[in-house]
Design an enzyme around this catalytic site. Sequence first.
Site, short mmCIF file in Angstrom:
data_model
loop_
_atom_site.label_atom_id
_atom_site.label_comp_id
_atom_site.label_asym_id
_atom_site.label_seq_id
_atom_site.Cartn_x
_atom_site.Cartn_y
_atom_site.Cartn_z
N LYS A 1 -2.38 9.78 -1.41
CA LYS A 1 -1.92 9.18 -2.66
C LYS A 1 -0.43 9.46 -2.80
CE LYS A 1 -4.44 9.40 -6.44
NZ LYS A 1 -5.08 9.88 -7.70
N GLY B 1 -1.22 2.08 -11.06
CA GLY B 1 -0.04 2.34 -11.85
C GLY B 1 0.73 3.57 -11.40
N PHE B 2 0.04 4.51 -10.75
CA PHE B 2 0.68 5.73 -10.28
C PHE B 2 1.43 5.54 -8.98
CE2 PHE B 2 -3.58 5.41 -8.63
CZ PHE B 2 -3.38 5.58 -7.28
N GLY B 3 1.01 4.55 -8.16
CA GLY B 3 1.56 4.37 -6.83
C GLY B 3 0.52 3.83 -5.88
N LEU C 1 -4.40 1.30 1.40
CA LEU C 1 -5.78 1.12 0.95
C LEU C 1 -5.85 0.49 -0.44
CD1 LEU C 1 -7.27 4.57 2.05
CD2 LEU C 1 -7.54 2.37 3.21
N GLY C 2 -4.83 0.69 -1.23
CA GLY C 2 -4.83 0.16 -2.59
C GLY C 2 -3.62 0.63 -3.33
N GLU C 3 -3.47 0.14 -4.57
CA GLU C 3 -2.30 0.51 -5.37
C GLU C 3 -2.67 0.44 -6.84
OE1 GLU C 3 2.51 -0.27 -5.38
OE2 GLU C 3 1.17 -1.52 -4.18
N ASP D 1 -12.43 8.05 -17.16
CA ASP D 1 -12.04 6.80 -16.49
C ASP D 1 -13.00 6.48 -15.35
OD1 ASP D 1 -10.50 4.52 -16.20
OD2 ASP D 1 -9.10 5.45 -14.81
N VAL E 1 -2.09 4.21 -2.23
CA VAL E 1 -2.90 5.10 -1.41
C VAL E 1 -2.93 4.54 0.01
CG1 VAL E 1 -5.17 6.13 -1.06
CG2 VAL E 1 -4.33 5.76 -3.37
#
Length: 462
Positions: free
Chosen positions: A324, A306-308, A302-304, A421, A310
């Site tokens: 996640k 800095g943490f990793g 679904l997306g990416e 954020d 999804v």
Amino acid sequence: MISHKLCCYVSILVVPFLAQLASGDVLWQECDNSRNYTANSAFQSNLKQLSSTLPTESSSSPTLFATAAVGAIPDTVYALSLCRGDTTNASACGDCVANALRDAQQVCSYNMDVTIYYDTCYLRFSNQNFVTSIDNTKRHIMPNGENVTSLAATFDAAVGVLLAAVADYAALNSSKRFGTGVEDFDVSTPRVYALAQCTPDMAPADCRSCLEGIVRVMPKHFSRRQGGRILGLRCNYRFELYPPFSGNPLLHLPAPSSGVKPSVDGDGDSGNWESVPNISLSMLNLSTLEVATENFSEGNKLGEGGFGAVYKGSLADGQEIAVKRLSQGSAQGIAELKTELVLVAKLQHKNLVRLIGVCLEEHEKLVIYEYMPKRSLDTILFDPERSKHLDWGKRFNIINGIARGLQYVHEDSQLKIIHRDLKASNVLLDSDLNVKISDFGLARLFEGDQSKDVTNRVVGTL
């Protein structure tokens, strides 16, 4: 001689009156003295008919709830009655409603609008049609006079978490709109108990909104109290250090962690995963999530960030999820994920993303959330074609949802949280474009009366 006879006459009138009211301990009554009826009037006749039918209707209902309208306008008597959701004896419910009808006519003599509450049932009747309204503004606040002696701030937070949990249960209970729960606390105060209830004719969203309205005033009226209750015609709750309900609680929450102040500003642990505070989470197997996401395939991504990344997934029961997946070796990501777990696991609101569970296996660190079909707001807002479908009505609802979510974390939840954020990509949307705020990894937890803080580095998104 005349005085003696008068004294005896008064006693004959008053003593039976008090004896009758003793059959049910009245918690609170509200008499509207501005509207009265007269003896032998059409309204009194209709009220007498109601008194013979409403107790039976209440006790025969599976939800122990009844509404009625007896007689013709302008002498119609409208009524609502509800027994507490843990009542197992139908005849006891009927008896309580019968007592309420009788006592209401005595404590509020000849009033056309009366509300009366007992511990196990309550009633309102009126010449005005209120039964179609879900208004809960008429309410009564009853604090317990005793204060907790230790861990007062933690106790208030624990009560808030417990009330939110039982309120959610009540809203989602499709039959009785009733929830009970217990939360472990500490040695001196082993457990806290709570119940919440709405009238069963309310939709889940309306029930939850009603309960949110009275739960949010808990800190103002019940701070450091051992117990308290708010009585309202459409919803109510109560918490105590003993069970204020019959039977086993429907929910059991673990003891809250004490002194938790998540931080990602360099003043907290960032690498030791085992230091996550004691929070209650469902643990999912890695193999289950691999199947659900087709082994974390690119097609399910679904997306990416800095943490990793999804990933979208689907569990065996058909439930759609968002997973996640933390990048291995990302110390900052671990710190942010720990913060998010601590906060989101303790927050419950319709405009915050719901945490389903976590998986910590074979060096994998995975967090599972509810899946939002419309993805994030930025995918619509900044797309020239998709944004055309966001008319003002939809945009207003999205703004309203964001505001409600922020109102909750800033002021109404027991944890005072600053997101830090908030951006369009962290505003998720369900299939009806309802808002769910996500990603609390950079959030800060404030103390109850704290209004500002100092950070030692810039965080958030440019």
